[in-house]
Motif scaffolding. Structure first.
Motif, PDB file in Angstrom:
ATOM      1  N   GLY A  10     -59.686 127.317 125.792  1.00 30.33           N
ATOM      2  CA  GLY A  10     -59.831 127.675 127.195  1.00 30.33           C
ATOM      3  C   GLY A  10     -61.162 127.254 127.780  1.00 30.33           C
ATOM      4  O   GLY A  10     -61.435 127.479 128.955  1.00 30.33           O
ATOM      5  N   ASN A  11     -62.021 126.622 126.961  1.00 31.55           N
ATOM      6  CA  ASN A  11     -63.338 126.181 127.443  1.00 31.55           C
ATOM      7  C   ASN A  11     -63.191 125.065 128.468  1.00 31.55           C
ATOM      8  O   ASN A  11     -62.383 124.156 128.307  1.00 31.55           O
ATOM      9  CB  ASN A  11     -64.212 125.707 126.287  1.00 31.55           C
ATOM     10  CG  ASN A  11     -64.613 126.836 125.365  1.00 31.55           C
ATOM     11  OD1 ASN A  11     -64.619 127.996 125.751  1.00 31.55           O
ATOM     12  ND2 ASN A  11     -64.926 126.493 124.123  1.00 31.55           N
ATOM     13  N   GLU A  12     -64.020 125.146 129.498  1.00 29.76           N
ATOM     14  CA  GLU A  12     -64.003 124.152 130.573  1.00 29.76           C
ATOM     15  C   GLU A  12     -64.709 122.879 130.121  1.00 29.76           C
ATOM     16  O   GLU A  12     -65.813 122.927 129.599  1.00 29.76           O
ATOM     17  CB  GLU A  12     -64.705 124.741 131.780  1.00 29.76           C
ATOM     18  CG  GLU A  12     -64.588 123.925 133.026  1.00 29.76           C
ATOM     19  CD  GLU A  12     -65.222 124.641 134.203  1.00 29.76           C
ATOM     20  OE1 GLU A  12     -66.219 124.106 134.715  1.00 29.76           O
ATOM     21  OE2 GLU A  12     -64.729 125.705 134.591  1.00 29.76           O
ATOM     22  N   ILE A  13     -64.040 121.737 130.323  1.00 31.03           N
ATOM     23  CA  ILE A  13     -64.635 120.437 130.019  1.00 31.03           C
ATOM     24  C   ILE A  13     -65.347 119.912 131.269  1.00 31.03           C
ATOM     25  O   ILE A  13     -66.456 119.418 131.194  1.00 31.03           O
ATOM     26  CB  ILE A  13     -63.570 119.455 129.509  1.00 31.03           C
ATOM     27  CG1 ILE A  13     -62.947 120.007 128.212  1.00 31.03           C
ATOM     28  CG2 ILE A  13     -64.147 118.066 129.288  1.00 31.03           C
ATOM     29  CD1 ILE A  13     -61.679 119.320 127.775  1.00 31.03           C
ATOM     30  N   TYR A  14     -64.682 120.023 132.423  1.00 32.11           N
ATOM     31  CA  TYR A  14     -65.331 119.690 133.689  1.00 32.11           C
ATOM     32  C   TYR A  14     -64.642 120.424 134.833  1.00 32.11           C
ATOM     33  O   TYR A  14     -63.510 120.897 134.723  1.00 32.11           O
ATOM     34  CB  TYR A  14     -65.373 118.185 133.967  1.00 32.11           C
ATOM     35  CG  TYR A  14     -64.034 117.500 134.134  1.00 32.11           C
ATOM     36  CD1 TYR A  14     -63.282 117.625 135.301  1.00 32.11           C
ATOM     37  CD2 TYR A  14     -63.526 116.678 133.134  1.00 32.11           C
ATOM     38  CE1 TYR A  14     -62.065 116.973 135.451  1.00 32.11           C
ATOM     39  CE2 TYR A  14     -62.314 116.022 133.278  1.00 32.11           C
ATOM     40  CZ  TYR A  14     -61.587 116.174 134.440  1.00 32.11           C
ATOM     41  OH  TYR A  14     -60.387 115.531 134.585  1.00 32.11           O
ATOM     42  N   GLU A  15     -65.394 120.507 135.938  1.00 30.06           N
ATOM     43  CA  GLU A  15     -64.886 121.018 137.211  1.00 30.06           C
ATOM     44  C   GLU A  15     -65.306 120.021 138.277  1.00 30.06           C
ATOM     45  O   GLU A  15     -66.480 119.646 138.349  1.00 30.06           O
ATOM     46  CB  GLU A  15     -65.468 122.390 137.530  1.00 30.06           C
ATOM     47  CG  GLU A  15     -65.083 122.896 138.899  1.00 30.06           C
ATOM     48  CD  GLU A  15     -65.792 124.196 139.285  1.00 30.06           C
ATOM     49  OE1 GLU A  15     -65.674 124.577 140.464  1.00 30.06           O
ATOM     50  OE2 GLU A  15     -66.478 124.793 138.439  1.00 30.06           O
ATOM     51  N   VAL A  16     -64.358 119.575 139.085  1.00 27.58           N
ATOM     52  CA  VAL A  16     -64.642 118.597 140.132  1.00 27.58           C
ATOM     53  C   VAL A  16     -64.044 119.098 141.449  1.00 27.58           C
ATOM     54  O   VAL A  16     -62.849 119.392 141.505  1.00 27.58           O
ATOM     55  CB  VAL A  16     -64.011 117.223 139.792  1.00 27.58           C
ATOM     56  CG1 VAL A  16     -64.253 116.226 140.899  1.00 27.58           C
ATOM     57  CG2 VAL A  16     -64.537 116.695 138.484  1.00 27.58           C
ATOM     58  N   PRO A  17     -64.842 119.201 142.511  1.00 27.75           N
ATOM     59  CA  PRO A  17     -64.287 119.599 143.808  1.00 27.75           C
ATOM     60  C   PRO A  17     -63.343 118.511 144.334  1.00 27.75           C
ATOM     61  O   PRO A  17     -63.693 117.329 144.324  1.00 27.75           O
ATOM     62  CB  PRO A  17     -65.506 119.719 144.711  1.00 27.75           C
ATOM     63  CG  PRO A  17     -66.689 119.746 143.802  1.00 27.75           C
ATOM     64  CD  PRO A  17     -66.296 119.033 142.554  1.00 27.75           C
ATOM     65  N   VAL A  18     -62.143 118.903 144.786  1.00 29.82           N
ATOM     66  CA  VAL A  18     -61.223 117.898 145.329  1.00 29.82           C
ATOM     67  C   VAL A  18     -61.713 117.371 146.676  1.00 29.82           C
ATOM     68  O   VAL A  18     -61.274 116.313 147.108  1.00 29.82           O
ATOM     69  CB  VAL A  18     -59.763 118.401 145.432  1.00 29.82           C
ATOM     70  CG1 VAL A  18     -59.186 118.678 144.085  1.00 29.82           C
ATOM     71  CG2 VAL A  18     -59.641 119.591 146.339  1.00 29.82           C
ATOM     72  N   LYS A  19     -62.659 118.084 147.314  1.00 34.26           N
ATOM     73  CA  LYS A  19     -63.210 117.585 148.583  1.00 34.26           C
ATOM     74  C   LYS A  19     -63.915 116.237 148.385  1.00 34.26           C
ATOM     75  O   LYS A  19     -64.108 115.497 149.343  1.00 34.26           O
ATOM     76  CB  LYS A  19     -64.144 118.605 149.224  1.00 34.26           C
ATOM     77  CG  LYS A  19     -65.452 118.803 148.508  1.00 34.26           C
ATOM     78  CD  LYS A  19     -66.325 119.802 149.235  1.00 34.26           C
ATOM     79  CE  LYS A  19     -67.640 119.974 148.500  1.00 34.26           C
ATOM     80  NZ  LYS A  19     -68.520 120.909 149.173  1.00 34.26           N
ATOM     81  N   ASN A  20     -64.288 115.905 147.141  1.00 32.72           N
ATOM     82  CA  ASN A  20     -64.879 114.589 146.863  1.00 32.72           C
ATOM     83  C   ASN A  20     -63.940 113.461 147.279  1.00 32.72           C
ATOM     84  O   ASN A  20     -64.386 112.374 147.589  1.00 32.72           O
ATOM     85  CB  ASN A  20     -65.208 114.445 145.371  1.00 32.72           C
ATOM     86  CG  ASN A  20     -66.329 115.359 144.925  1.00 32.72           C
ATOM     87  OD1 ASN A  20     -66.932 116.051 145.730  1.00 32.72           O
ATOM     88  ND2 ASN A  20     -66.603 115.366 143.635  1.00 32.72           N
TER      89      ASN A  20
END
Length: 158
Positions: free
Chosen positions: A42-52
């Motif tokens: 369940g560890n996060e590898i990445y988070e990217v805002p879709v607003k990009n």
């Protein structure tokens, strides 16, 4: 194996549009961000805002080649599956997914205008239909048929 609890994430209290399992990772969209998670921990590898991507909030994510396709409120954007980097974006009017086949996605506005997107580039071809028009993507994805009252128009998608 036995249905016992493994992990949980509190990242999605505001909702999830959908989730994909790609190359041993979970890709989850909250509408505002893309998350890559390790399915074992369940560890996060990445988070990217879709607003990009510049196409509003995500309404759906789909896999395509080595990319994640974000179907946004105002067009499409693609992100690298491994890193989350933005690859392409195609901004359009406020619209919704009307059809797709292989590398083609058709987005349609409430007034029936359509944009046919190429997933390789996020570039699109536009057709301004009359309000209330009905559209159908051909089975091979090469054409879109637009039905406007007594008229049928056949449009190339590429």
């Amino acid at each position: 194996k036995d249905g016992s609890f493994v992990w949980e994430s509190e990242r999605f209290k505001k909702g999830i549009t959908n989730m994909l399992s790609i190359d041993g990772k979970l890709i989850v969209s909250s509408g505002k961000a893309l998350y890559s998670l390790n399915p074992l921990t369940g560890n996060e590898i990445y988070e990217v805002p879709v607003k990009n991507g510049g196409v509003g909030e995500a309404t759906l994510i789909m896999p395509y080649k080595d990319m994640i396709v974000v179907v946004g409120e105002k067009g499409l954007s693609t992100f690298n599956t491994i890193s989350g980097d933005l690859i392409h974006a195609g901004k359009y009017k406020t619209s919704f997914l009307d059809g797709y086949f292989n590398d083609i996605i058709v987005m349609k506005t409430d007034k029936a205008d359509i944009a046919v997107f190429d997933l390789n580039t996020c570039k699109y071809l536009e057709f301004k239909a009359k309000t209330g028009a009905i559209t159908t993507l051909s089975t091979e994805g090469d054409f879109v048929y637009v039905y406007e009252k007594k008229t049928v128009t056949k449009l190339k998608t590429k």
